[in-house]
Scaffold this motif. Sequence first.
Motif, PDB file in Angstrom:
ATOM      1  N   ILE A  62       0.847  -1.206   0.000  1.00 50.56           N
ATOM      2  CA  ILE A  62       0.000   0.000   0.000  1.00 50.56           C
ATOM      3  C   ILE A  62       0.878   1.251   0.000  1.00 50.56           C
ATOM      4  CG2 ILE A  62      -1.673   1.303   1.377  1.00 50.56           C
ATOM      5  CD1 ILE A  62      -2.634  -1.499   2.426  1.00 50.56           C
ATOM      6  N   TYR A  63       1.890   1.264   0.869  1.00 52.77           N
ATOM      7  CA  TYR A  63       2.798   2.415   0.939  1.00 52.77           C
ATOM      8  C   TYR A  63       3.568   2.581  -0.371  1.00 52.77           C
ATOM      9  CZ  TYR A  63       6.947   5.081   2.268  1.00 52.77           C
ATOM     10  OH  TYR A  63       7.961   5.991   2.301  1.00 52.77           O
ATOM     11  N   GLY A  64       3.945   1.443  -0.969  1.00 49.41           N
ATOM     12  CA  GLY A  64       4.727   1.463  -2.205  1.00 49.41           C
ATOM     13  C   GLY A  64       4.004   2.129  -3.363  1.00 49.41           C
ATOM     14  N   LEU A  65       2.660   2.095  -3.340  1.00 55.35           N
ATOM     15  CA  LEU A  65       1.896   2.773  -4.399  1.00 55.35           C
ATOM     16  C   LEU A  65       2.320   4.228  -4.514  1.00 55.35           C
ATOM     17  CD1 LEU A  65      -1.731   1.422  -3.838  1.00 55.35           C
ATOM     18  CD2 LEU A  65      -0.277   1.017  -5.811  1.00 55.35           C
ATOM     19  N   GLY A  66       2.423   4.888  -3.351  1.00 50.89           N
ATOM     20  CA  GLY A  66       2.813   6.303  -3.356  1.00 50.89           C
ATOM     21  C   GLY A  66       4.237   6.512  -3.806  1.00 50.89           C
ATOM     22  N   VAL A  67       5.155   5.674  -3.313  1.00 51.43           N
ATOM     23  CA  VAL A  67       6.579   5.880  -3.573  1.00 51.43           C
ATOM     24  C   VAL A  67       6.956   5.598  -5.030  1.00 51.43           C
ATOM     25  CG1 VAL A  67       8.894   5.071  -2.969  1.00 51.43           C
ATOM     26  CG2 VAL A  67       7.216   5.459  -1.194  1.00 51.43           C
ATOM     27  N   ILE A  68       6.360   4.549  -5.611  1.00 52.68           N
ATOM     28  CA  ILE A  68       6.708   4.195  -6.989  1.00 52.68           C
ATOM     29  C   ILE A  68       5.965   5.067  -7.996  1.00 52.68           C
ATOM     30  CG2 ILE A  68       6.657   2.345  -8.711  1.00 52.68           C
ATOM     31  CD1 ILE A  68       8.686   1.760  -6.597  1.00 52.68           C
ATOM     32  N   ILE A  69       4.679   5.337  -7.725  1.00 50.38           N
ATOM     33  CA  ILE A  69       3.858   6.080  -8.689  1.00 50.38           C
ATOM     34  C   ILE A  69       4.148   7.581  -8.613  1.00 50.38           C
ATOM     35  CG2 ILE A  69       1.467   6.691  -9.286  1.00 50.38           C
ATOM     36  CD1 ILE A  69       0.708   3.844  -8.395  1.00 50.38           C
ATOM     37  N   GLY A  70       4.542   8.068  -7.425  1.00 48.72           N
ATOM     38  CA  GLY A  70       4.773   9.507  -7.236  1.00 48.72           C
ATOM     39  C   GLY A  70       5.707  10.147  -8.247  1.00 48.72           C
ATOM     40  N   PRO A  71       6.946   9.615  -8.421  1.00 49.93           N
ATOM     41  CA  PRO A  71       7.871  10.234  -9.376  1.00 49.93           C
ATOM     42  C   PRO A  71       7.339  10.217 -10.805  1.00 49.93           C
ATOM     43  CG  PRO A  71       9.030   8.693  -7.955  1.00 49.93           C
ATOM     44  CD  PRO A  71       7.572   8.505  -7.694  1.00 49.93           C
ATOM     45  N   THR A  72       6.489   9.214 -11.116  1.00 50.45           N
ATOM     46  CA  THR A  72       5.939   9.089 -12.463  1.00 50.45           C
ATOM     47  C   THR A  72       4.784  10.062 -12.685  1.00 50.45           C
ATOM     48  OG1 THR A  72       6.475   6.751 -12.296  1.00 50.45           O
ATOM     49  CG2 THR A  72       5.059   7.385 -14.094  1.00 50.45           C
ATOM     50  N   LEU A  73       3.993  10.288 -11.641  1.00 52.21           N
ATOM     51  CA  LEU A  73       2.848  11.203 -11.767  1.00 52.21           C
ATOM     52  C   LEU A  73       3.280  12.663 -11.886  1.00 52.21           C
ATOM     53  CD1 LEU A  73       0.083  10.055  -9.242  1.00 52.21           C
ATOM     54  CD2 LEU A  73      -0.031  10.079 -11.724  1.00 52.21           C
ATOM     55  N   GLY A  74       4.442  12.985 -11.280  1.00 51.97           N
ATOM     56  CA  GLY A  74       4.899  14.376 -11.250  1.00 51.97           C
ATOM     57  C   GLY A  74       4.964  15.053 -12.610  1.00 51.97           C
ATOM     58  N   PRO A  75       5.730  14.497 -13.587  1.00 55.14           N
ATOM     59  CA  PRO A  75       5.869  15.174 -14.890  1.00 55.14           C
ATOM     60  C   PRO A  75       4.556  15.396 -15.655  1.00 55.14           C
ATOM     61  CG  PRO A  75       7.628  13.587 -14.580  1.00 55.14           C
ATOM     62  CD  PRO A  75       6.671  13.379 -13.458  1.00 55.14           C
ATOM     63  N   PRO A  76       3.660  14.354 -15.798  1.00 55.89           N
ATOM     64  CA  PRO A  76       2.425  14.643 -16.536  1.00 55.89           C
ATOM     65  C   PRO A  76       1.531  15.652 -15.842  1.00 55.89           C
ATOM     66  CG  PRO A  76       2.332  12.419 -15.623  1.00 55.89           C
ATOM     67  CD  PRO A  76       3.735  12.925 -15.445  1.00 55.89           C
ATOM     68  N   LEU A  77       1.463  15.553 -14.508  1.00 55.78           N
ATOM     69  CA  LEU A  77       0.633  16.484 -13.748  1.00 55.78           C
ATOM     70  C   LEU A  77       1.190  17.901 -13.866  1.00 55.78           C
ATOM     71  CD1 LEU A  77      -1.801  16.683 -11.849  1.00 55.78           C
ATOM     72  CD2 LEU A  77      -0.280  16.235  -9.927  1.00 55.78           C
ATOM     73  N   GLY A  78       2.526  18.011 -13.692  1.00 55.17           N
ATOM     74  CA  GLY A  78       3.172  19.322 -13.828  1.00 55.17           C
ATOM     75  C   GLY A  78       3.015  19.898 -15.225  1.00 55.17           C
ATOM     76  N   GLY A  79       3.180  19.030 -16.247  1.00 54.80           N
ATOM     77  CA  GLY A  79       3.037  19.483 -17.633  1.00 54.80           C
ATOM     78  C   GLY A  79       1.638  19.981 -17.932  1.00 54.80           C
ATOM     79  N   TRP A  80       0.635  19.218 -17.462  1.00 56.36           N
ATOM     80  CA  TRP A  80      -0.761  19.594 -17.718  1.00 56.36           C
ATOM     81  C   TRP A  80      -1.115  20.918 -17.032  1.00 56.36           C
ATOM     82  CZ3 TRP A  80      -5.260  20.231 -14.789  1.00 56.36           C
ATOM     83  CH2 TRP A  80      -6.439  20.302 -15.527  1.00 56.36           C
TER      84      TRP A  80
END
Length: 527
Positions: free
Chosen positions: A144-162
């Motif tokens: 459950i904790y790993g969801l945040g740690v692994i997905i976080g760095p990946t979510l950053g660029p698309p969210l920031g770009g949008w």
Amino acid sequence: MLQQESLIEYGSRRVIITITAIFCALLEIVDTTIVNVALNDMRGNMGATMSEIGWVITAYAIGNVIIVPMTSWLSQQFGRRNYFAVSIIIFTVASFLCGNSSTMWELVLFRFIQGVGGGALLVTSQTIITESYPPEKRGTAQAIYGLGVIIGPTLGPPLGGWITDNYAWPYIFYINIPIGVIATLLTLQFVRSPKYGEKKSASEIDFLGIGLLAATVGSLQYVLERGQEDDWFNDPMITILAVTSALSLFFFIWRELTYKNPIVELRVLKNGNLRVGTILSFILGFGLYGSTFIIPLYTQGTLGWTATQSGMLMIPASLTTAFMMPIIGKLLEKGVPQQYLVAGGMFLFFVFCFWGYNVLTPSDTGSKDFFWMLNVRGIGMGLLFIPITTLALSSLKGQQIGQGAAFTGMMRQLGGSFGVALITTFMTRRTQMHRSDLVANLNVNNPDVVNRTAQLQHNFQGHGMDAGTALKSGYQLLDYSVMKQAATMSYMDVFLYLGIMFLICIPFVLMVKGNKQKGKLDTSNMH
């Protein structure tokens, strides 16, 4: 053990605590990468140079890595619930101030403060989730904790770009505010502080240890973040800070092992599982942040994609990781040894890297070429993260869990910093080498070169240029083509060497011997 089990939660309370902790971890990690795609807009607004704007990332990383090793001690000093809530408040207020910054160095200062607040969110979230579950459910907890740690760095660029494309760069900070407010209220209502450990009086606090720790990791983080840009040890500041970091580390270790009330309890590293888990966390950070850094760099720099397109590329792989997390958690609960899962994850990461080595081109690589390759990476990262974290914390009890989580968290962050710094330096030097090799083949007497140059000159003349300007433009285009080819070859080299590094680690991981008991490892061979 009774003290530890008193923190185990059940039912809806556990669900609320888990969701709160995940959101806080996600907030912190998304903010490490969300600004990357907005740097150009910030630079334009603030009139900063590219070198200056890099401090927006560096300041956050330094604040982060200084506070992470101290989180266990600070939780004990102020009570975990209070410290966690205050950290969320610091992070949220600093986010607002970052968005409102009017000068470059204001933004850098507030990013540092945001990093100090954020560092606690990551490690304390992990400790809270681990302690909320009984030992046999630790695999699920780390999934459950790993969801945040692994997905976080990946979510950053698309969210920031949008956000940057549709609104303005300050909103990448403002989106933290409502989540921060909700997380603070939930923390104050539901999170409990453990009873172990007593608050130290001001005279007992290890102020020298705090100073040496800040000097060690702060200087090291600066060297790693700025080394390539400032030409490493040819720059006096880099040299001074590298020496400062090494000396501070030596005196810090001596201080913590001899002082009665150390700021960081190094003796917890006597635990064999934690030692192995700490080393593996460094390797995980190297691969996770290194690959997250290089792929958008290639797609935007070489293929000419937008920030949003580059970010969206990573989303299917994140969903694959999210899908894998509970499955891996269940495998651990059923007694599948952690070292086998870690070895499998490392092999899949090698496959991802070798695939990348073969698929990259200067212009013809499309999003479909990345799809399965990145999904393999997503599965590999899931297989790495949960077993490594479970292994590291599996035989720790009570206060040691927080201390162990701080070590693994710091090493993952430092692994990422080393990864990005070494990859940046390696790529710069390999690009220069490949360019020299390619230019050596551009002999002016070679008929192919002569024909290509004449063709380019003719094309430019057809667009209204005179013969001299058209020839010069032809040479420039040829040079650009060589540079692009050299850059692509350097990206291929990074994938190849990164894959080999993970492949070499597999036999060492398999040497860690397990036993038959679920969720545990025998550490007698490692002491």
